[in-house]
Design a protein around this motif. Structure first.
Motif, PDB file in Angstrom:
ATOM      1  N   MET A   1       0.944  -1.202  -0.048  1.00  0.00           N
ATOM      2  CA  MET A   1      -0.016  -0.060  -0.169  1.00  0.00           C
ATOM      3  C   MET A   1       0.844   1.246   0.050  1.00  0.00           C
ATOM      4  SD  MET A   1      -3.439   0.494   2.553  1.00  0.00           S
ATOM      5  CE  MET A   1      -3.511   2.159   3.202  1.00  0.00           C
ATOM      6  N   ALA A   2       0.421   2.305  -0.838  1.00  0.00           N
ATOM      7  CA  ALA A   2       1.339   3.502  -0.921  1.00  0.00           C
ATOM      8  C   ALA A   2       1.382   4.123   0.488  1.00  0.00           C
ATOM      9  CB  ALA A   2       0.595   4.435  -1.761  1.00  0.00           C
ATOM     10  N   ASP A   3       2.715   4.571   0.653  1.00  0.00           N
ATOM     11  CA  ASP A   3       2.921   5.091   2.144  1.00  0.00           C
ATOM     12  C   ASP A   3       2.920   6.551   2.353  1.00  0.00           C
ATOM     13  OD1 ASP A   3       4.115   5.553   4.601  1.00  0.00           O
ATOM     14  OD2 ASP A   3       5.684   4.323   4.268  1.00  0.00           O
ATOM     15  N   LEU A   4       1.959   7.117   3.020  1.00  0.00           N
ATOM     16  CA  LEU A   4       1.744   8.561   2.811  1.00  0.00           C
ATOM     17  C   LEU A   4       2.535   9.332   3.785  1.00  0.00           C
ATOM     18  CD1 LEU A   4      -2.185   9.086   2.934  1.00  0.00           C
ATOM     19  CD2 LEU A   4      -0.261   8.991   1.083  1.00  0.00           C
ATOM     20  N   LYS A   5       3.282   8.325   4.677  1.00  0.00           N
ATOM     21  CA  LYS A   5       4.313   9.093   5.526  1.00  0.00           C
ATOM     22  C   LYS A   5       5.399   9.056   4.751  1.00  0.00           C
ATOM     23  CE  LYS A   5       6.003   8.792  10.486  1.00  0.00           C
ATOM     24  NZ  LYS A   5       7.259   9.503   9.997  1.00  0.00           N
ATOM     25  N   ALA A   6       5.784   8.079   3.957  1.00  0.00           N
ATOM     26  CA  ALA A   6       7.012   8.271   3.109  1.00  0.00           C
ATOM     27  C   ALA A   6       6.715   9.243   2.083  1.00  0.00           C
ATOM     28  CB  ALA A   6       7.271   6.867   2.519  1.00  0.00           C
ATOM     29  N   LEU A   7       5.523   9.885   1.650  1.00  0.00           N
ATOM     30  CA  LEU A   7       5.111  10.845   0.695  1.00  0.00           C
ATOM     31  C   LEU A   7       5.726  11.944   1.605  1.00  0.00           C
ATOM     32  CD1 LEU A   7       4.347  11.839  -1.768  1.00  0.00           C
ATOM     33  CD2 LEU A   7       1.926  11.625  -1.005  1.00  0.00           C
ATOM     34  N   SER A   8       5.131  12.290   2.806  1.00  0.00           N
ATOM     35  CA  SER A   8       5.204  13.273   3.485  1.00  0.00           C
ATOM     36  C   SER A   8       7.024  13.704   3.538  1.00  0.00           C
ATOM     37  CB  SER A   8       4.595  13.716   4.597  1.00  0.00           C
ATOM     38  OG  SER A   8       5.236  12.959   5.697  1.00  0.00           O
ATOM     39  N   GLU A   9       7.362  12.646   3.675  1.00  0.00           N
ATOM     40  CA  GLU A   9       9.050  12.635   4.127  1.00  0.00           C
ATOM     41  C   GLU A   9       9.706  13.095   2.775  1.00  0.00           C
ATOM     42  OE1 GLU A   9       9.813   8.880   5.811  1.00  0.00           O
ATOM     43  OE2 GLU A   9       9.145   9.423   7.945  1.00  0.00           O
ATOM     44  N   ALA A  10       9.061  12.594   1.562  1.00  0.00           N
ATOM     45  CA  ALA A  10       9.834  12.978   0.268  1.00  0.00           C
ATOM     46  C   ALA A  10       9.490  14.446   0.170  1.00  0.00           C
ATOM     47  CB  ALA A  10       9.003  11.653  -0.786  1.00  0.00           C
ATOM     48  N   ILE A  11       8.508  15.221   0.391  1.00  0.00           N
ATOM     49  CA  ILE A  11       8.314  16.338   0.242  1.00  0.00           C
ATOM     50  C   ILE A  11       9.297  17.182   1.137  1.00  0.00           C
ATOM     51  CG2 ILE A  11       6.653  18.430   0.581  1.00  0.00           C
ATOM     52  CD1 ILE A  11       5.879  16.474  -1.804  1.00  0.00           C
ATOM     53  N   ILE A  12       9.422  16.748   2.366  1.00  0.00           N
ATOM     54  CA  ILE A  12      10.253  17.395   3.266  1.00  0.00           C
ATOM     55  C   ILE A  12      11.719  17.333   2.850  1.00  0.00           C
ATOM     56  CG2 ILE A  12      11.360  17.046   5.581  1.00  0.00           C
ATOM     57  CD1 ILE A  12       8.658  16.041   6.577  1.00  0.00           C
ATOM     58  N   ARG A  13      12.200  16.328   2.183  1.00  0.00           N
ATOM     59  CA  ARG A  13      13.497  16.094   1.634  1.00  0.00           C
ATOM     60  C   ARG A  13      13.569  17.130   0.261  1.00  0.00           C
ATOM     61  NH1 ARG A  13      12.656  10.700   2.131  1.00  0.00           N
ATOM     62  NH2 ARG A  13      12.748  10.465  -0.358  1.00  0.00           N
ATOM     63  N   GLY A  14      12.517  17.162  -0.320  1.00  0.00           N
ATOM     64  CA  GLY A  14      12.248  17.835  -1.654  1.00  0.00           C
ATOM     65  C   GLY A  14      12.670  16.853  -2.725  1.00  0.00           C
ATOM     66  N   ASP A  15      12.289  15.524  -2.408  1.00  0.00           N
ATOM     67  CA  ASP A  15      12.662  14.374  -3.329  1.00  0.00           C
ATOM     68  C   ASP A  15      11.266  14.182  -4.292  1.00  0.00           C
ATOM     69  OD1 ASP A  15      12.895  11.908  -4.587  1.00  0.00           O
ATOM     70  OD2 ASP A  15      13.524  10.879  -2.745  1.00  0.00           O
ATOM     71  N   GLN A  16      11.404  14.861  -5.469  1.00  0.00           N
ATOM     72  CA  GLN A  16      10.651  15.133  -6.542  1.00  0.00           C
ATOM     73  C   GLN A  16       9.963  13.681  -6.987  1.00  0.00           C
ATOM     74  OE1 GLN A  16      11.158  17.536  -9.735  1.00  0.00           O
ATOM     75  NE2 GLN A  16      12.098  19.023  -8.797  1.00  0.00           N
ATOM     76  N   LYS A  17      11.312  12.916  -7.552  1.00  0.00           N
ATOM     77  CA  LYS A  17      10.676  11.450  -7.950  1.00  0.00           C
ATOM     78  C   LYS A  17      10.116  10.765  -7.000  1.00  0.00           C
ATOM     79  CE  LYS A  17      13.523   7.960 -10.329  1.00  0.00           C
ATOM     80  NZ  LYS A  17      13.814   6.877  -9.342  1.00  0.00           N
ATOM     81  N   THR A  18      10.569  10.466  -5.732  1.00  0.00           N
ATOM     82  CA  THR A  18       9.789   9.695  -4.802  1.00  0.00           C
ATOM     83  C   THR A  18       8.256  10.260  -4.697  1.00  0.00           C
ATOM     84  OG1 THR A  18      11.827   9.191  -3.779  1.00  0.00           O
ATOM     85  CG2 THR A  18       9.827   8.637  -2.461  1.00  0.00           C
ATOM     86  N   ALA A  19       8.346  11.497  -4.511  1.00  0.00           N
ATOM     87  CA  ALA A  19       6.816  12.304  -4.336  1.00  0.00           C
ATOM     88  C   ALA A  19       5.965  12.023  -5.349  1.00  0.00           C
ATOM     89  CB  ALA A  19       7.038  13.616  -3.908  1.00  0.00           C
ATOM     90  N   VAL A  20       6.551  11.815  -6.638  1.00  0.00           N
ATOM     91  CA  VAL A  20       5.487  11.487  -7.520  1.00  0.00           C
ATOM     92  C   VAL A  20       5.191  10.260  -7.998  1.00  0.00           C
ATOM     93  CG1 VAL A  20       5.608  11.613 -10.247  1.00  0.00           C
ATOM     94  CG2 VAL A  20       6.339  13.620  -9.092  1.00  0.00           C
ATOM     95  N   GLU A  21       6.067   9.485  -7.411  1.00  0.00           N
ATOM     96  CA  GLU A  21       6.037   7.687  -7.720  1.00  0.00           C
ATOM     97  C   GLU A  21       5.024   7.401  -6.808  1.00  0.00           C
ATOM     98  OE1 GLU A  21      10.529   6.392  -9.043  1.00  0.00           O
ATOM     99  OE2 GLU A  21       9.771   5.982  -6.754  1.00  0.00           O
ATOM    100  N   ILE A  22       5.232   7.896  -5.323  1.00  0.00           N
ATOM    101  CA  ILE A  22       4.313   7.536  -4.150  1.00  0.00           C
ATOM    102  C   ILE A  22       2.706   8.150  -4.665  1.00  0.00           C
ATOM    103  CG2 ILE A  22       3.565   7.564  -1.897  1.00  0.00           C
ATOM    104  CD1 ILE A  22       6.651   7.559  -1.123  1.00  0.00           C
ATOM    105  N   THR A  23       2.522   9.350  -4.927  1.00  0.00           N
ATOM    106  CA  THR A  23       1.480   9.848  -5.425  1.00  0.00           C
ATOM    107  C   THR A  23       0.680   9.213  -6.526  1.00  0.00           C
ATOM    108  OG1 THR A  23       2.437  12.002  -4.946  1.00  0.00           O
ATOM    109  CG2 THR A  23       0.201  12.209  -6.248  1.00  0.00           C
ATOM    110  N   LYS A  24       1.559   8.924  -7.343  1.00  0.00           N
ATOM    111  CA  LYS A  24       1.049   7.805  -8.609  1.00  0.00           C
ATOM    112  C   LYS A  24       0.456   6.636  -7.968  1.00  0.00           C
ATOM    113  CE  LYS A  24       3.397   9.417 -12.870  1.00  0.00           C
ATOM    114  NZ  LYS A  24       4.682   9.222 -13.389  1.00  0.00           N
TER     115      LYS A  24
END
Ligand code: B1M
Length: 207
Positions: A1-24
């Motif tokens: 299941m997509a991990d929203l905590k990992a999504l918010s952590e990707a935003i905090i790190r400014g990690d575009q690639k991961t943020a887009v991947e988890i959102t998709k």
């Protein structure tokens, strides 16, 4: 299941690639777009906002996080629209007439978007007439004005007067390096904030 905590952590790190991947991935799993927005993207931007306020991170980190959020939002936005998710509020923001500085204004716009506001960015050198025209056209609840020059601060007062004369009822908030709370009180603004993170708190408190 997509991990929203990992999504918010990707935003905090400014990690575009991961943020887009988890959102998709979250969209593909039919997770609610509002949940993805609030528990993933906005949660991450809230952390950045709080850290920025405490001087734990600086402008580059905020810009990088906001860019990651923007990329993820591009994917999520059609789903939010389709689901009828209402923004927290509608805000318009611009740098006042005669003033071309827009870095701070852009930061405030990004943070407002990050907090779930619909933001109409009016750009720079915005005349009092343009504020009135846009306020009427958009029905924004918040009108934001930025000024970086002592010589353009009076344009804030003129714009506020024009808005009040035109009967616009939106709340007006101002900011920018030379601007102070005392100046905001003097010219009849509804609020002042010293930085982009406090601008979000202020906007929320005004609506
Ligand atoms: Co200009 N400039 N500049 N400049 N510039 C300043 C502001 C200045 C202090 C430099 C100096 O002399 N030490 C000085 C103003 C002096 C004064 O009036 N007291 C100055 C000057 C004089 C000028 C020109 C007149 C220079 C000339 O041509 N002779 C000229 C004016 C052009 C014009 O606007 N008509 C000019 C031009 C420029 C550039 C185009 C080269 C460039 C702007 C590029 C751009 O914005 N796209 C520029 C820059 C970069 C600066 C400095 C170096 C940095 C400003 C900045 O972006 N800060 C600045 C000196 C300095 O501050 N060290 C300077 C970072 C930004 C994140 O902070 O905008 O304060 P700031 O935003 C903060 C908060 O104030 C707040 O949140 C933001 C994030 O925390 N905030 C709000 C901002 N808006 C808000 C709105 C809100 C709430 C909070 O609610 C709506």
């Amino acid at each position: 299941m997509a991990d929203l905590k990992a999504l918010s952590e990707a935003i905090i790190r400014g990690d575009q690639k991961t943020a887009v991947e988890i959102t998709k991935a979250a969209i593909n799993e039919n997770m609610g777009p509002e949940k993805i927005l609030t528990e993933g993207l906005i949660a991450g931007m809230n952390v950045i906002g709080a850290r920025f306020k405490k001087n734990e991170v600086y402008i580059p980190e905020v810009l990088i996080a906001a860019r990651a959020m923007k990329m993820a939002m591009e994917i999520l936005e059609p789903k939010l629209v389709a689901a009828g998710v209402k923004p927290v509020g509608k805000a318009m923001i611009g740098t006042v007439q005669g003033d071309l500085h827009d870095i701070g204004k852009n930061l405030v716009a990004m943070m407002l978007k990050g907090a779930g506001f619909e933001v109409i960015d009016m750009g720079v050198d915005v005349s009092p007439e343009k504020y009135v025209e846009q306020a009427k056209a958009t029905g924004a609840q918040i009108i934001g004005m930025s000024a970086l020059l002592t010589t353009t601060m009076p344009a804030m007062e003129k714009s506020i007067k024009a808005l009040k004369d035109a009967g616009v009822k939106a709340k007006i908030m101002i900011g920018g390096a030379p601007v102070t709370q005392a100046y905001a009180d003097k010219i009849g603004a509804d609020g002042y904030s010293a930085d982009a993170a406090s601008a979000v708190d202020l906007a929320k408190s005004l609506i």
